[in-house]
Every structure is written in C-alpha cells, then in structure tokens.
Design an enzyme around this catalytic site. Structure first.
Site, PDB file in Angstrom:
ATOM      1  N   GLN A 256       0.686  -1.103  -0.175  1.00 37.30           N
ATOM      2  CA  GLN A 256      -0.109   0.094   0.252  1.00 37.30           C
ATOM      3  C   GLN A 256       0.809   1.228   0.103  1.00 37.30           C
ATOM      4  O   GLN A 256       0.485   2.291  -0.558  1.00 37.30           O
ATOM      5  CB  GLN A 256      -0.936   0.126   1.283  1.00 37.30           C
ATOM      6  N   HIS A 259       1.712   3.054  -3.474  1.00 37.12           N
ATOM      7  CA  HIS A 259       0.636   3.588  -4.158  1.00 37.12           C
ATOM      8  C   HIS A 259       1.028   5.370  -4.111  1.00 37.12           C
ATOM      9  O   HIS A 259       0.595   5.600  -5.274  1.00 37.12           O
ATOM     10  CB  HIS A 259      -0.723   3.607  -3.562  1.00 37.12           C
ATOM     11  N   GLU A 323      -8.817   0.978   5.086  1.00 36.95           N
ATOM     12  CA  GLU A 323      -9.564   0.630   4.005  1.00 36.95           C
ATOM     13  C   GLU A 323      -9.436  -1.019   3.910  1.00 36.95           C
ATOM     14  O   GLU A 323     -10.137  -1.858   3.475  1.00 36.95           O
ATOM     15  CB  GLU A 323      -8.656   1.293   2.992  1.00 36.95           C
ATOM     16  N   HIS A 324      -8.128  -1.393   4.323  1.00 34.94           N
ATOM     17  CA  HIS A 324      -7.527  -2.889   4.241  1.00 34.94           C
ATOM     18  C   HIS A 324      -7.181  -3.279   5.642  1.00 34.94           C
ATOM     19  O   HIS A 324      -6.430  -2.385   6.219  1.00 34.94           O
ATOM     20  CB  HIS A 324      -6.825  -3.240   3.403  1.00 34.94           C
ATOM     21  N   ASP A 357      -7.006  -6.953  -4.517  1.00 33.67           N
ATOM     22  CA  ASP A 357      -6.701  -5.676  -5.434  1.00 33.67           C
ATOM     23  C   ASP A 357      -6.981  -6.430  -6.931  1.00 33.67           C
ATOM     24  O   ASP A 357      -7.233  -5.624  -7.737  1.00 33.67           O
ATOM     25  CB  ASP A 357      -5.239  -5.204  -5.322  1.00 33.67           C
ATOM     26  N   HIS A 416     -53.179  17.610   0.973  1.00 35.90           N
ATOM     27  CA  HIS A 416     -52.719  16.017   1.308  1.00 35.90           C
ATOM     28  C   HIS A 416     -53.926  15.321   1.774  1.00 35.90           C
ATOM     29  O   HIS A 416     -54.326  14.376   1.537  1.00 35.90           O
ATOM     30  CB  HIS A 416     -51.684  15.844   2.135  1.00 35.90           C
TER      31      HIS A 416
END
Length: 428
Positions: A256, A259, A323-324, A357, A416
């Site tokens: 990670q 990235h 995230e993970h 992934d 209504h």
C-alpha cells in the site's frame, strides 16, 4: 514511521492524535476545479480541447476525442497473452462475486390488505474515471466496469487522460463491457460526464479513483450526478503475531505504501522482537523497490508500528477504520469477527491484500480516511436503483385513510388530507 506501545502512558491520546491526522485537499485545488467545471458546463467540448492543450500538452479535435473501436481492438491485441488471460480470469471472478449480490424484487400483502413491495433496476449510464500515466491500472477498469455491466447498465463511458493508452487497460475495457472511451482527464473529465460536452453525453453516476482534482470535482458535481465515494490515499493495517515470516508482512505493508507518499501502512503485533524484524525487512525491500521513493515517503511519514496485546487489535482497528486490514494469524476469525469498521478484511497468513486488489473477486474500491465507519466498498448495488411499490383497493385504502388525513392536517397540508378524504366521499 511512528512507534507506539499500548502499555506506555499516554498511548490512547497519542495514538488517537495519529489516527485523526488528515490529508486535506488544498484550497487552491478546489478553486481551480470550480473554474474548470464552470468552463466545461458553459463551453462544452471547446473547453475540453483547450484544457487538453493547457494541462496535457496534447492537441485534440472533437473527432479524435473518442478512442475508436479499431484502436481499442488493436491495443487490446497488443497486450501479452499472459496478461490477457489474467484479465479474463480476474473479470470472471469479479463478475461471479458481484452477481451474487443481486437483490430480489418483492411484492407482498400486509395485514391491512395493502400490496407493497419494491423492484430493482440498473442505472442507464455510468461514467468510469481511469487515471493515466503510472496509475493506469487495468484492475481499476475491471473493478468499476464489471459490476456495472453485471448490474445491467447499458452505457459505460470510460474517461482517461490523453496520451498512450496502455494495452492492458484497453484489454480490460474490452473484457469488462465498456461501451465508449474518451481521451479526457482531470476535473474536466468529471464535468463532461456530469453535464455533457459535445459528443460526450452526461451519465447518471461517476465512479473510479483519481487525483486531488478529480476528487474535488466529484465532490462538486454530486447532486447533478451520483458518485461512488471521495477516495483518499490507500491504507492497510496488518495484525500479525511472531509466527509470521517478517518478509511477508513487510511486503504487505509496502504493497500500500507504494501507491502514494500519502498512503498509510500500520503493523499491530504483540511481539516487539518480531516488529523489529519487520522494520528491518521493510528497509531491505525499500532499497530494491522500483516504487521505493513513494513507498519510503509513505512509510516514514504515515507508517506506524503498534506493540499491543492482540486481544486489543479489534478495538484499535475500529479506531483506525482502515481501507484494508489483514489478520495474519492461525485463527483469524477470533479477532476479525469483532471488527466493525473496515473496508475489507483478509483472513489468515495466505490472504495478502494484493489478491483483493486483483483476483479474489471482491471489489478493491473501498472506503478510506475512516469512511469505513459509515460506508462500504463498491458493489453491484451502486449500479442499481430501488423503486417502492404501493397498491391499494377500496378496502385497504379505507384502512389507511383516517391516519393519513389526521397526519396531513397535523402538518398543515390540507391538499394532502383532501386527497385521502375525497376518496371517502368527504371534503368535496
């Protein structure tokens, strides 16, 4: 890289402050995006062509804006057989996983005799943003387009910055069911998908990752169109005991970190000696990593090692809401089942995040920046709409009408109330 020990005084406060650190979009980015969106909305395709010259240093015409079917076929054919096979393998697994998420339509009659229900239908058109340059990943195409196609979306428009289109990206687009590809990137691509620009017709929803300009643009066009999420830098937490190979865990952390310099990798372990071996392995691997510059910046600035009893790891993971998260343990469910906030959970020593992934089948478009507290990863449901159904006959309507009238009058909405009362022969 920060080091934390659970048994040290002040751990809770210092770790909480670390988790709460934010990597905000600079104000100047939002100002630029605002102007780009306004220009594309007002000028259409001429603004796209101007920004291609200004930002991408590419001269395009309205005719060359779209990638032709022949270019897609030629590019896909240029992809190696091994990669094409891997793309087909991944696409099949992603498709099978997401098709299992399909919800059922329902119709039922309740105790009052009212027929109720709902039905699901696909969005008509979806736009997929695919980054260019080094971040031109075929997996991005698959994870966004395959679920859309599986949901039954009829038009899947892909936008990607001008420049050489990677053969693997074109092969993935062809495999995934993308119906059109446009050479436009950045905030101007988001504007074109949201508002339309010349030959690019507007879509109903925009998905896919991008840089700070793309994210800021998606935030601004939300409401005119749907969006998937506001993606932040990648994140991983690895919960590991000392029985792991430190090289494996180091590789998972760096998967990670490579990235983006703003990505975050955190190790939680109960074994300080093992943590030291992982740190050493990270250094060795960084020295040989082609993406080492970004990975080192990420690890040194946002990385962390936490020494804590493994029984405390679920609470720590929930605080991070990553995230993970990997549980590299012999019996991972014992702890993982207690986690409430995570985009994706990987169980066991042989389930690295990298398989998620690419080929596990689950989606890798996941909530970041602690958004796992309130949102989920991309799924088939992101490309479907649910429509409610109500059917009454005279008898079942009569059972609902008195309460309808009472509530409408209490809210000061006489029309209504009359809409119900008139059907009972009242209020004419």
């Amino acid at each position: 890289m920060r080091r934390f020990r659970f048994d040290q005084p002040g751990f809770s406060d210092t770790f909480s402050a670390f988790v709460a650190e934010r990597r905000e979009t600079p104000e100047e980015v939002d100002a630029i995006v605002r102007d780009v969106l306004a220009a594309v909305r007002a000028e259409g395709v001429s603004a796209l062509l101007r920004y291609a010259r200004e930002f991408d240093k590419v001269e395009l015409t309205e005719a060359t804006l779209r990638v032709s079917a022949a270019e897609i076929a030629e590019g896909a054919a240029a992809c190696s057989a091994e990669v094409r096979e891997a793309i087909a393998f991944a696409a099949a697994r992603i498709r099978a996983y997401h098709e299992r998420q399909r919800p059922a339509d329902q119709r039922f009659v309740d105790a009052a005799g009212v027929e109720l229900g709902w039905r699901w239908g696909p969005l008509e058109a979806v736009g997929i943003y695919v980054p260019g340059g080094r971040a031109a990943y075929p997996s991005t195409v698959l994870m966004n387009a395959v679920p859309a196609a599986a949901a039954g979306v009829g038009r899947i428009a892909m936008v990607t910055p001008p420049g050489r289109l990677q053969p693997a990206v074109l092969a993935a687009a062809k495999e995934a069911g993308v119906t059109e590809i446009w050479r436009v990137g950045g905030a101007q691509a988001v504007a074109a998908l949201a508002y339309g620009a010349g030959p690019i017709r507007p879509v109903d929803k925009i998905v896919g990752p991008g840089n700070a300009f793309v994210t800021a643009a998606k935030r601004r066009v939300y409401g005119a169109v749907g969006i998937d999420a506001l993606a932040g830098p990648s994140e991983i937490v690895v919960v590991a005991d000392g029985a792991n190979d430190p090289d494996w865990i180091a590789a998972d952390l760096l998967s990670q970190a490579e990235h983006d310099p703003a990505a975050q990798s955190i190790l939680i372990t109960d074994d300080a000696a093992f943590a030291a071996r992982v740190e050493a392995a990270v250094e060795v691997q960084l020295s040989a990593l082609a993406t080492g510059a970004d990975a080192r910046a990420s690890w040194e600035t946002h990385g962390a090692v936490v020494i804590a009893p493994l029984d405390e790891s679920p609470a720590l993971v929930d605080q991070i809401a990553p995230e993970h998260v990997e549980f590299a343990l012999d019996h991972p469910e014992r702890l993982a089942d207690r986690v409430r906030h995570a985009g994706a959970i990987f169980l066991g020593r042989h389930a690295p995040e990298a398989v998620g992934d690419y080929v596990a089948g689950s989606n890798h478009v996941l909530p970041t920046s602690r958004a796992a507290r309130f949102s989920s990863g991309l799924s088939l449901h992101d490309f479907l709409k649910r429509t409610s159904i109500v059917k009454c006959d005279a008898a079942s309507f009569a059972a609902l009408a008195p309460a309808t009238i009472a509530l409408a009058e209490a809210e000061g909405l006489p029309a209504h109330a009359r809409s119900a009362a008139i059907r009972l022969g009242q209020g004419r």
